[in-house]
Scaffold this motif. Structure first.
Motif, PDB file in Angstrom:
ATOM      1  N   TYR A 186       0.700  -1.205  -0.003  1.00  0.00           N
ATOM      2  CA  TYR A 186       0.033   0.136  -0.137  1.00  0.00           C
ATOM      3  C   TYR A 186       0.865   1.324  -0.007  1.00  0.00           C
ATOM      4  N   THR A 232       3.880   1.645  -1.511  1.00  0.00           N
ATOM      5  CA  THR A 232       4.252   1.772  -2.806  1.00  0.00           C
ATOM      6  C   THR A 232       3.028   1.986  -3.862  1.00  0.00           C
ATOM      7  N   LEU A 233       2.030   1.507  -3.338  1.00  0.00           N
ATOM      8  CA  LEU A 233       0.602   2.252  -4.544  1.00  0.00           C
ATOM      9  C   LEU A 233       0.441   3.430  -4.370  1.00  0.00           C
ATOM     10  N   CYS A 234       0.370   4.094  -3.137  1.00  0.00           N
ATOM     11  CA  CYS A 234       0.324   5.626  -2.713  1.00  0.00           C
ATOM     12  C   CYS A 234       1.377   6.252  -3.308  1.00  0.00           C
ATOM     13  N   GLY A 235       2.554   5.845  -3.044  1.00  0.00           N
ATOM     14  CA  GLY A 235       3.797   6.425  -3.656  1.00  0.00           C
ATOM     15  C   GLY A 235       3.691   6.989  -5.178  1.00  0.00           C
ATOM     16  N   THR A 236       3.327   5.689  -5.825  1.00  0.00           N
ATOM     17  CA  THR A 236       3.151   5.661  -7.342  1.00  0.00           C
ATOM     18  C   THR A 236       1.942   6.344  -7.801  1.00  0.00           C
ATOM     19  N   ALA A 237       0.913   6.436  -6.943  1.00  0.00           N
ATOM     20  CA  ALA A 237      -0.278   7.634  -7.452  1.00  0.00           C
ATOM     21  C   ALA A 237       0.254   8.805  -7.297  1.00  0.00           C
ATOM     22  N   MET A 285       3.234  10.211  -7.305  1.00  0.00           N
ATOM     23  CA  MET A 285       4.200  10.334  -8.358  1.00  0.00           C
ATOM     24  C   MET A 285       3.368  10.665  -9.732  1.00  0.00           C
ATOM     25  N   LEU A 286       2.469   9.917 -10.023  1.00  0.00           N
ATOM     26  CA  LEU A 286       1.794  10.117 -11.489  1.00  0.00           C
ATOM     27  C   LEU A 286       0.992  11.200 -11.348  1.00  0.00           C
TER      28      LEU A 286
END
Length: 137
Positions: A22, A24-29, A31-32
């Motif tokens: 989660y 990593t998912l939040c960090g990716t979201a 950054m996007l």
């Protein structure tokens, strides 16, 4: 021995893998979203200087920006913004003018167009990867 490592998150114990997933998912979201905001900001800047150029040099936007860059009646700062916009647009028609101003030396922002900005714009017009190319023009 096979016991899973647990972390306390929000009052509950959660497996370390879930926390990592989660996070990593939040960090990716994030950054996007930041990438999209930066791209839209660039698009806005291109539209702003393009509108200024078209107002003075009616016609198609790239041609107006080329005329704007070539005109000595504008400040070097504004002309540099037009160079930047031409690079972001990436139209090959701008290459002769951009290459004509590019001397390859050090920048002297008080006397000439920014050599670094010209170099970047030339590369983008020649087909280098442009992060904002996906945006509608």
């Amino acid at each position: 021995m096979g016991e899973q490592i647990k972390s306390k998150v929000g009052g509950r114990f959660v497996g370390a893998r879930k926390v990592l997933f989660y996070g990593t998912l939040c960090g990716t979201a994030f950054m996007l979203a930041a990438f999209v905001v930066v791209c839209w900001s660039i698009r806005s800047g291109v539209r702003e200087i393009s509108a200024k150029a078209v107002q003075e040099y009616p016609g198609e936007r790239v041609e107006a920006l080329i005329s704007y860059v070539s005109s000595d009646s504008h400040s070097l700062r504004d002309r540099n913004r037009a160079v930047w916009a031409l690079g972001q647009i990436g139209d090959k028609r701008a290459l002769p003018v951009l290459k004509g101003f590019y001397k390859g030396g050090d920048c002297d922002h008080d006397k000439a167009l920014c050599q670094h900005e010209l170099q970047k714009a030339i590369k983008l017009c020649e087909g280098s990867v442009n992060a904002t190319a996906w945006l509608p023009r």
